[in-house]
Design a protein around this motif. Structure first.
Motif, PDB file in Angstrom:
ATOM      1  N   LEU A   7      -3.249  -4.345   8.900  1.00  0.00           N
ATOM      2  CA  LEU A   7      -2.455  -3.533   7.902  1.00  0.00           C
ATOM      3  C   LEU A   7      -0.964  -3.659   8.465  1.00  0.00           C
ATOM      4  O   LEU A   7      -0.606  -3.886   9.864  1.00  0.00           O
ATOM      5  N   LEU A  14      -7.569   7.830  10.197  1.00  0.00           N
ATOM      6  CA  LEU A  14      -8.058   6.786   9.134  1.00  0.00           C
ATOM      7  C   LEU A  14      -9.460   6.698   9.318  1.00  0.00           C
ATOM      8  O   LEU A  14     -10.165   6.747  10.386  1.00  0.00           O
ATOM      9  N   GLN A  33      -1.248  -3.582  12.242  1.00  0.00           N
ATOM     10  CA  GLN A  33      -2.446  -2.852  12.951  1.00  0.00           C
ATOM     11  C   GLN A  33      -3.758  -3.267  12.139  1.00  0.00           C
ATOM     12  O   GLN A  33      -3.868  -3.999  11.276  1.00  0.00           O
ATOM     13  N   GLU A  34      -4.881  -2.899  12.919  1.00  0.00           N
ATOM     14  CA  GLU A  34      -6.066  -3.222  12.431  1.00  0.00           C
ATOM     15  C   GLU A  34      -6.075  -2.427  11.028  1.00  0.00           C
ATOM     16  O   GLU A  34      -5.550  -1.361  10.876  1.00  0.00           O
ATOM     17  N   PHE A  35      -6.768  -3.099  10.172  1.00  0.00           N
ATOM     18  CA  PHE A  35      -6.794  -2.431   8.786  1.00  0.00           C
ATOM     19  C   PHE A  35      -7.953  -1.659   8.715  1.00  0.00           C
ATOM     20  O   PHE A  35      -9.252  -2.189   9.009  1.00  0.00           O
ATOM     21  N   VAL A  36      -7.821  -0.471   8.478  1.00  0.00           N
ATOM     22  CA  VAL A  36      -9.003   0.486   8.601  1.00  0.00           C
ATOM     23  C   VAL A  36      -9.446   0.699   6.808  1.00  0.00           C
ATOM     24  O   VAL A  36      -8.778   1.439   6.138  1.00  0.00           O
ATOM     25  N   LYS A  37     -10.602   0.427   6.621  1.00  0.00           N
ATOM     26  CA  LYS A  37     -11.038   0.205   5.235  1.00  0.00           C
ATOM     27  C   LYS A  37     -10.800   1.597   4.366  1.00  0.00           C
ATOM     28  O   LYS A  37     -10.246   1.239   3.185  1.00  0.00           O
ATOM     29  N   LEU A  66       0.830  -1.323   0.050  1.00  0.00           N
ATOM     30  CA  LEU A  66       0.149   0.173   0.037  1.00  0.00           C
ATOM     31  C   LEU A  66       0.772   1.294   0.078  1.00  0.00           C
ATOM     32  O   LEU A  66       0.517   2.393   0.217  1.00  0.00           O
ATOM     33  N   GLY A  92      -8.986   4.132   4.679  1.00  0.00           N
ATOM     34  CA  GLY A  92      -7.540   4.907   4.603  1.00  0.00           C
ATOM     35  C   GLY A  92      -7.581   6.412   5.129  1.00  0.00           C
ATOM     36  O   GLY A  92      -8.490   6.520   5.886  1.00  0.00           O
TER      37      GLY A  92
HETATM   38  N1  E4V Z   1      -4.161   1.084   9.874  1.00  0.00           N
HETATM   39  C1  E4V Z   1      -4.381   1.209   8.191  1.00  0.00           C
HETATM   40  C2  E4V Z   1      -3.779   2.376   7.758  1.00  0.00           C
HETATM   41  N2  E4V Z   1      -3.750   2.541   6.211  1.00  0.00           N
HETATM   42  C3  E4V Z   1      -4.828   1.603   5.719  1.00  0.00           C
HETATM   43  C4  E4V Z   1      -4.961   1.920   4.432  1.00  0.00           C
HETATM   44  C5  E4V Z   1      -6.461   1.634   3.844  1.00  0.00           C
HETATM   45  C6  E4V Z   1      -6.724   1.839   2.328  1.00  0.00           C
HETATM   46  N3  E4V Z   1      -7.795   1.670   1.635  1.00  0.00           N
HETATM   47  N4  E4V Z   1      -5.644   2.223   1.498  1.00  0.00           N
HETATM   48  C7  E4V Z   1      -4.258   2.633   2.027  1.00  0.00           C
HETATM   49  N5  E4V Z   1      -3.034   2.941   1.424  1.00  0.00           N
HETATM   50  C8  E4V Z   1      -2.391   3.125   2.397  1.00  0.00           C
HETATM   51  C9  E4V Z   1      -2.699   2.932   3.750  1.00  0.00           C
HETATM   52  C10 E4V Z   1      -3.859   2.389   3.408  1.00  0.00           C
HETATM   53  C11 E4V Z   1      -5.526   0.919   6.363  1.00  0.00           C
HETATM   54  N6  E4V Z   1      -5.201   0.670   7.785  1.00  0.00           N
END
Ligand code: E4V
Length: 278
Positions: A43, A137, A84-88, A16, A90
Motif C-alpha cells: 500500500l 486492517l 506499507q504491506e498491503f492488507v487484503k 484506493l 482493508g
Molecule cells: N495497509 C493497507 C491499508 N489499506 C488497505 C486496503 C485494502 C483494501 N482491500 N481496500 C482498501 N481501500 C483503501 C485501503 C484499502 C490495504 N493495506
C-alpha cells in the motif's frame, strides 16, 4: 531503521482513496533476493503536497512502527512515500458495515488480537495514539462456517494531528488528551480500545456519529459514557477502559483476562451469529 527502497522498484496501481492529508494507492514492490525477482503487494501512502510540513510527524509515525515487529502490527517498508504491506481485506469499520452479521466469537477474536498488539506496545512503553476500527486492517476475513478465524493488523497512527482533527477524534481520543495533546500516555490507548470495542459490537458504526463538535465536547465535559451493550460484562469492560481517570483504566493483562472470560460466557453460545439488521 528502514532499508532503502528505490522508486524504480515500486509500481503504482489503482488509487484506493484519500486520507485527511494523504492519498493511498495499491502498488507492488520488486525485490531481487538471491538472484530471484520477488513482487510484493504494497500500500503506497503519499503525503499530499500542501501538507509537506507535517512530513516529520508522518516520518515519526512510520519510524515508530518500523522499529518494532509483531504479528498483529502492520509492516512499514519505506518512508519518503510510505510503503506499507498491503492488507487484503482493508479496514475493519468498512468490513463490519458491509458484513452486518459476524458472530460474537468472531468479534471477541478480533478484540483479543487488538489487546495483544496493545499489550506488546505497552511492554515497549509505546503509545499508538489512534486506536480505532478504521486503523484495524483485516488480513483474513475468517469464515465462521469454515471455522477459520479473522486476522487483524493495527495500522500506523497516521499523522499526529492539529487540535481540530483531535476533536474530530472524539470519542476515540481520551479526554485528558484534549487538555494536553502532547502528553500522549499509554492509558490513552486503553480509552481508545474501549471505543473500538464499542464499534466492533455496533456493526462498525462510529460512536457519537452525527453529533457536532459542541455536543462531542459536552459528552466529555459531562463525563458521559457510550450507550451500553445489553451484555453487561462487555458493557463493564468498555466503561472500565473509558474511565475518565486514566489511572483507573485496566492494564492490558486485565483486558485480556476479561476478554477470555467473555469468550467462555454462555452469551457467546446464545448469540452464535448476530441476526441480520432489519
Ligand atoms: N495497509 C493497507 C491499508 N489499506 C488497505 C486496503 C485494502 C483494501 N482491500 N481496500 C482498501 N481501500 C483503501 C485501503 C484499502 C490495504 N493495506
Amino acid at each position: 531503521q528502514f532499508h532503502m527502497i528505490k522508486y524504480e522498484d515500486l509500481r503504482w496501481c489503482e488509487s484506493l482513496g484519500q486520507g485527511s492529508f494523504t492519498r493511498i494507492f495499491k502498488g507492488s514492490k520488486i525485490d531481487i533476493r538471491d538472484g530471484e525477482r520477488h513482487v510484493t503487494d504494497v500500500l503506497l501512502k503519499e503525503l499530499d503536497a500542501n501538507h509537506k510540513n507535517c512530513w516529520e510527524s508522518f516520518f515519526e509515525a512510520a519510524s515508530l512502527m518500523s522499529q518494532i515487529s509483531h504479528k498483529h502490527l502492520l509492516l512499514v517498508y519505506g518512508i519518503n512515500v510510505m510503503v506499507q504491506e498491503f492488507v487484503k481485506c482493508g479496514a475493519l469499520d468498512l468490513f463490519l458495515k458491509r458484513e452486518g452479521s459476524v458472530s460474537v466469537s468472531w468479534k471477541l477474536d478480533v478484540a483479543k488480537q487488538l489487546a495483544s498488539a496493545l499489550n506488546f506496545l505497552e511492554e515497549k512503553n509505546i503509545t499508538h495514539g489512534n486506536i480505532c476500527a478504521k486503523n484495524l486492517l483485516l488480513a483474513r476475513e475468517g469464515d465462521a462456517s469454515q471455522g477459520s478465524s479473522p486476522f487483524i493488523k493495527l495500522s500506523d497512527p497516521g499523522i499526529n494531528v492539529a487540535m481540530l482533527v483531535v476533536l474530530d477524534r472524539i470519542p476515540w481520543v481520551a479526554p485528558e488528551v484534549l487538555e494536553a495533546p502532547e502528553r500522549l500516555e499509554l492509558e490513552c490507548d486503553k480509552w481508545s480500545f474501549g471505543a473500538t470495542l464499542w464499534e466492533l459490537f455496533n456493526g462498525g458504526q462510529a460512536p457519537l456519529q452525527g453529533l457536532d463538535l459542541e455536543r462531542k465536547l459536552q459528552f466529555y465535559e459531562t463525563y458521559k459514557q457510550l450507550p451500553s451493550s445489553e451484555w453487561t460484562e462487555l458493557a463493564d469492560l468498555i466503561s472500565q477502559c473509558m474511565n475518565y481517570q486514566p489511572a483507573f483504566r485496566p492494564s492490558c493483562r486485565s483486558i485480556i483476562r476479561q476478554l477470555n472470560s467473555l469468550i467462555t460466557s454462555d452469551y457467546v453460545i446464545l448469540h452464535a451469529a448476530e441476526p441480520l439488521p432489519d
